[in-house]
Design a protein around this motif. Structure first.
Motif, PDB file in Angstrom:
ATOM      1  N   ASP A 188       0.576  -0.910   0.021  1.00 43.57           N
ATOM      2  CA  ASP A 188       0.212  -0.088  -0.366  1.00 43.57           C
ATOM      3  C   ASP A 188       0.688   1.401   0.114  1.00 43.57           C
ATOM      4  OD1 ASP A 188      -2.762   1.569   0.085  1.00 43.57           O
ATOM      5  OD2 ASP A 188      -1.860   1.715   2.178  1.00 43.57           O
ATOM      6  N   GLY A 189       2.161   0.996   0.441  1.00 50.22           N
ATOM      7  CA  GLY A 189       2.985   2.176   0.598  1.00 50.22           C
ATOM      8  C   GLY A 189       3.925   2.711  -1.050  1.00 50.22           C
ATOM      9  N   LYS A 190       3.669   1.461  -1.909  1.00 47.43           N
ATOM     10  CA  LYS A 190       4.518   1.932  -3.131  1.00 47.43           C
ATOM     11  C   LYS A 190       3.428   2.797  -4.574  1.00 47.43           C
ATOM     12  CE  LYS A 190       8.080  -1.082  -1.425  1.00 47.43           C
ATOM     13  NZ  LYS A 190       9.223  -1.155  -1.518  1.00 47.43           N
ATOM     14  N   LEU A 191       3.981   3.070  -4.908  1.00 47.09           N
ATOM     15  CA  LEU A 191       3.803   4.184  -5.489  1.00 47.09           C
ATOM     16  C   LEU A 191       2.424   3.729  -6.938  1.00 47.09           C
ATOM     17  CD1 LEU A 191       3.118   6.936  -6.012  1.00 47.09           C
ATOM     18  CD2 LEU A 191       4.957   7.850  -7.673  1.00 47.09           C
ATOM     19  N   TRP A 192       3.318   2.066  -7.120  1.00 49.80           N
ATOM     20  CA  TRP A 192       2.827   1.753  -8.081  1.00 49.80           C
ATOM     21  C   TRP A 192       1.499   0.743  -7.783  1.00 49.80           C
ATOM     22  CZ3 TRP A 192       2.488  -3.378  -7.900  1.00 49.80           C
ATOM     23  CH2 TRP A 192       3.597  -4.440  -7.096  1.00 49.80           C
ATOM     24  N   PHE A 193       1.544   0.584  -6.498  1.00 49.66           N
ATOM     25  CA  PHE A 193       0.356  -0.870  -6.502  1.00 49.66           C
ATOM     26  C   PHE A 193      -0.355  -0.236  -6.257  1.00 49.66           C
ATOM     27  CE2 PHE A 193      -2.321  -2.480  -3.278  1.00 49.66           C
ATOM     28  CZ  PHE A 193      -2.307  -3.660  -3.725  1.00 49.66           C
ATOM     29  N   ARG A 194      -1.310   1.143  -6.083  1.00 50.91           N
ATOM     30  CA  ARG A 194      -2.476   1.995  -6.689  1.00 50.91           C
ATOM     31  C   ARG A 194      -3.130   1.912  -8.017  1.00 50.91           C
ATOM     32  NH1 ARG A 194      -4.600   5.868  -1.774  1.00 50.91           N
ATOM     33  NH2 ARG A 194      -3.617   4.396  -0.277  1.00 50.91           N
ATOM     34  N   PRO A 195      -2.194   2.464  -8.738  1.00 46.99           N
ATOM     35  CA  PRO A 195      -2.340   2.676 -10.221  1.00 46.99           C
ATOM     36  C   PRO A 195      -2.609   1.319 -10.957  1.00 46.99           C
ATOM     37  CG  PRO A 195      -0.492   4.081  -9.201  1.00 46.99           C
ATOM     38  CD  PRO A 195      -1.215   3.261  -7.805  1.00 46.99           C
ATOM     39  N   THR A 196      -1.919   0.218 -10.373  1.00 45.84           N
ATOM     40  CA  THR A 196      -1.975  -1.013 -11.055  1.00 45.84           C
ATOM     41  C   THR A 196      -2.945  -2.068 -10.948  1.00 45.84           C
ATOM     42  OG1 THR A 196       0.463  -1.436 -11.027  1.00 45.84           O
ATOM     43  CG2 THR A 196      -0.859  -3.013 -11.328  1.00 45.84           C
ATOM     44  N   PHE A 197      -3.188  -2.031  -9.233  1.00 43.28           N
ATOM     45  CA  PHE A 197      -4.930  -2.359  -8.921  1.00 43.28           C
ATOM     46  C   PHE A 197      -6.006  -1.903  -9.621  1.00 43.28           C
ATOM     47  CE2 PHE A 197      -8.585  -2.483  -6.699  1.00 43.28           C
ATOM     48  CZ  PHE A 197      -8.685  -3.603  -6.141  1.00 43.28           C
ATOM     49  N   TRP A 198      -6.226  -0.403  -9.844  1.00 41.65           N
ATOM     50  CA  TRP A 198      -7.139  -0.128 -10.652  1.00 41.65           C
ATOM     51  C   TRP A 198      -7.363   0.305 -11.822  1.00 41.65           C
ATOM     52  CZ3 TRP A 198     -11.832   0.645  -8.278  1.00 41.65           C
ATOM     53  CH2 TRP A 198     -11.657   1.086  -6.641  1.00 41.65           C
ATOM     54  N   SER A 199      -5.981   0.364 -12.871  1.00 40.58           N
ATOM     55  CA  SER A 199      -5.923   0.021 -14.037  1.00 40.58           C
ATOM     56  C   SER A 199      -6.321  -1.206 -14.188  1.00 40.58           C
ATOM     57  CB  SER A 199      -4.252  -0.454 -14.220  1.00 40.58           C
ATOM     58  OG  SER A 199      -3.435   0.821 -14.411  1.00 40.58           O
ATOM     59  N   VAL A 200      -5.785  -2.890 -13.762  1.00 40.82           N
ATOM     60  CA  VAL A 200      -6.882  -3.669 -13.455  1.00 40.82           C
ATOM     61  C   VAL A 200      -8.258  -4.051 -13.980  1.00 40.82           C
ATOM     62  CG1 VAL A 200      -7.032  -6.802 -12.583  1.00 40.82           C
ATOM     63  CG2 VAL A 200      -4.360  -5.435 -12.962  1.00 40.82           C
ATOM     64  N   ALA A 201      -8.718  -3.277 -12.745  1.00 38.29           N
ATOM     65  CA  ALA A 201     -10.074  -3.219 -12.297  1.00 38.29           C
ATOM     66  C   ALA A 201     -10.474  -2.523 -13.617  1.00 38.29           C
ATOM     67  CB  ALA A 201     -10.734  -2.203 -11.168  1.00 38.29           C
ATOM     68  N   ALA A 202      -9.623  -1.626 -14.521  1.00 40.76           N
ATOM     69  CA  ALA A 202     -10.504  -0.629 -15.194  1.00 40.76           C
ATOM     70  C   ALA A 202     -10.398  -1.334 -16.723  1.00 40.76           C
ATOM     71  CB  ALA A 202      -9.671   0.636 -15.613  1.00 40.76           C
ATOM     72  N   VAL A 203      -9.961  -2.544 -16.766  1.00 38.04           N
ATOM     73  CA  VAL A 203      -9.960  -2.895 -17.988  1.00 38.04           C
ATOM     74  C   VAL A 203     -11.075  -3.970 -17.632  1.00 38.04           C
ATOM     75  CG1 VAL A 203      -8.638  -5.306 -18.632  1.00 38.04           C
ATOM     76  CG2 VAL A 203      -7.491  -3.468 -18.894  1.00 38.04           C
ATOM     77  N   ALA A 204     -11.713  -4.626 -16.441  1.00 40.53           N
ATOM     78  CA  ALA A 204     -12.096  -5.589 -16.124  1.00 40.53           C
ATOM     79  C   ALA A 204     -13.661  -4.766 -16.352  1.00 40.53           C
ATOM     80  CB  ALA A 204     -12.737  -6.110 -14.784  1.00 40.53           C
TER      81      ALA A 204
END
Length: 418
Positions: free
Chosen positions: A12-28
């Motif tokens: 959660d403290g990594k800058l890349w984690f949330r964008p990656t999570f929401w990007s996968v959700a956006a594809v879905a």
């Protein structure tokens, strides 16, 4: 459970984690619109043309790519500013700021949503009903983007500024202080022996800062061996393989596997973190004040501001808002060495008193802060405040050049037992 929590905290403290999570959700979400193809478009609803959707999605894709690139460049500049003007230890906390991560995640996820939807449209993936549902998703994304942009504008007005960095560190430092007040021994017993007890010693496997202690795992090990486990270190301490992390005292000596399991309950890494360490956030703030007092910066006003923040944290963070409460003891087979209040205040205030010894305003701020702590906190912290006030006065007496200034400062001095 502890390992999952630890992994989540680190991700959660990594800058890349949330964008990656929401990007996968956006594809879905973009592909889920095609599920509506199995039903015919209800009568009365407009048949959305493919060209209308393509134009809207193209605008989102092109604009969000530009905004994302611009926002990432701003974040890089803000992180560099926090490291250079405040302290490098504050950079990780600024990177974990929710507002910045939320905005970046929204921009990148919207861009990916638009790109996936455009590609699927070109391939004829959506039918009449699917295009209508996709329009609904697109309108929702647009509305969400508008709110994210408005929040991002407010964040931009603060990001990278010294006041924002100090506030971010203050927010991160308060929960560990509250937890220390509610559970001084991390949920264990407070009757830790003063001297090293006799028993089986537990050692670690690597050198570094102790970040976390899994007391639940240690409690289970102590119960399995019908023993009492004395933890001799606290999160924030620097340990090595030769360091004694804990001592197991009981009738059943552990085997090598159990000893290894107990050692693995102490998470050691190269970086110090604040989650279980009530001292680290205060030390970061102290470093910000020290940087402000350096000859290259010469900003005593920031140092005085930081002293005020430290005072607020140490008073409010250790103040019982609900009245007198008993410490939380969840692990009755574990004792944990206490935090030394005198060492805590020495690590936090003495560097400021030393570097600002020649500045009356800094000396007054430190003395007033310690006076407030002496009267608004409980023992042993209040006694430590009196001792630290005397040490700070010694620095000022050698640093101030005018007798008048020394006399002014002397009126604020607290002596041990006063």
């Amino acid at each position: 459970m502890f390992k999952l929590h630890l992994i989540w905290r680190r991700l959660d403290g990594k800058l890349w984690f949330r964008p990656t999570f929401w990007s996968v959700a956006a594809v879905a979400v973009a592909l889920m619109a095609a599920l509506a193809n199995r039903w015919p478009l209800p009568a009365g609803l407009p048949n959305i043309g493919q060209s209308a959707l393509e134009g809207l999605l193209t605008i989102i894709a092109s604009s969000m790519l530009t905004v994302s690139t611009f926002s990432l460049s701003i974040l890089v500049s803000a992180f560099a500013s926090a490291a250079s003007s405040a302290t490098p230890r504050a950079t990780r906390l600024v990177m974990a700021d929710d507002s910045a991560q939320h905005a970046i995640s929204a921009f990148i996820a919207s861009f990916i949503f638009a790109m996936v939807a455009l590609t699927a449209l070109g391939l004829g993936y959506y039918g009449d009903t699917g295009r209508f549902v996709l329009l609904g998703f697109t309108i929702y994304v647009l509305g969400y983007l508008i709110l994210a942009l408005l929040r991002w504008i407010d964040t931009l007005s603060k990001l990278g500024r010294m006041s924002h960095t100090i506030t971010t560190v203050e927010k991160a430092a308060l929960p560990p202080l509250r937890n220390w007040h509610l559970a001084p021994a991390l949920g264990g017993r407070e009757d830790a022996p003063l001297e090293m007890p006799s028993g089986v010693r537990v050692h670690g496997e690597r050198s570094g800062f102790l970040q976390y202690i899994d007391l639940a795992a240690l409690q289970q090990q102590a119960a399995d061996h019908e023993a009492l486990l004395h933890v001799r270190v606290r999160p924030g301490d620097y340990v090595a393989p030769s360091s004694v992390l804990a001592v197991l005292v009981g009738p059943n000596p552990p085997d090598a596997k159990a000893l290894q399991a107990m050692g693995q309950a102490f998470v050691v890494s190269r970086d110090r973190t604040e989650e279980q360490d009530p001292r680290f956030g205060l030390v970061i703030l102290s470093e910000i004040a020290q940087r402000a007092l350096s000859p290259a910066v010469n900003d005593p006003g920031t140092a005085v501001l930081v002293v005020g923040v430290l005072t607020r944290l140490l008073i409010d963070g250790t103040h019982d808002l609900a009245g007198e409460s008993k410490p939380d003891v969840r692990y009755d087979r574990i004792t944990v060495v206490p935090v030394d209040p005198d060492a805590l205040l020495r690590d936090v205030f003495e560097p400021i008193a030393r570097d600002g010894a020649h500045m009356l305003e800094v000396g007054l701020a430190v003395q007033r802060a310690l006076a407030l702590m002496a009267t608004n906190t409980k023992e042993p912290l209040s006694a430590a405040a009196r001792i630290e006030a005397e040490r700070a006065m010694d620095h000022a007496q050698h640093g101030l050049r005018l007798e008048r200034e020394r006399e002014t400062l002397s009126r604020w001095t607290l002596r041990p037992g006063a």
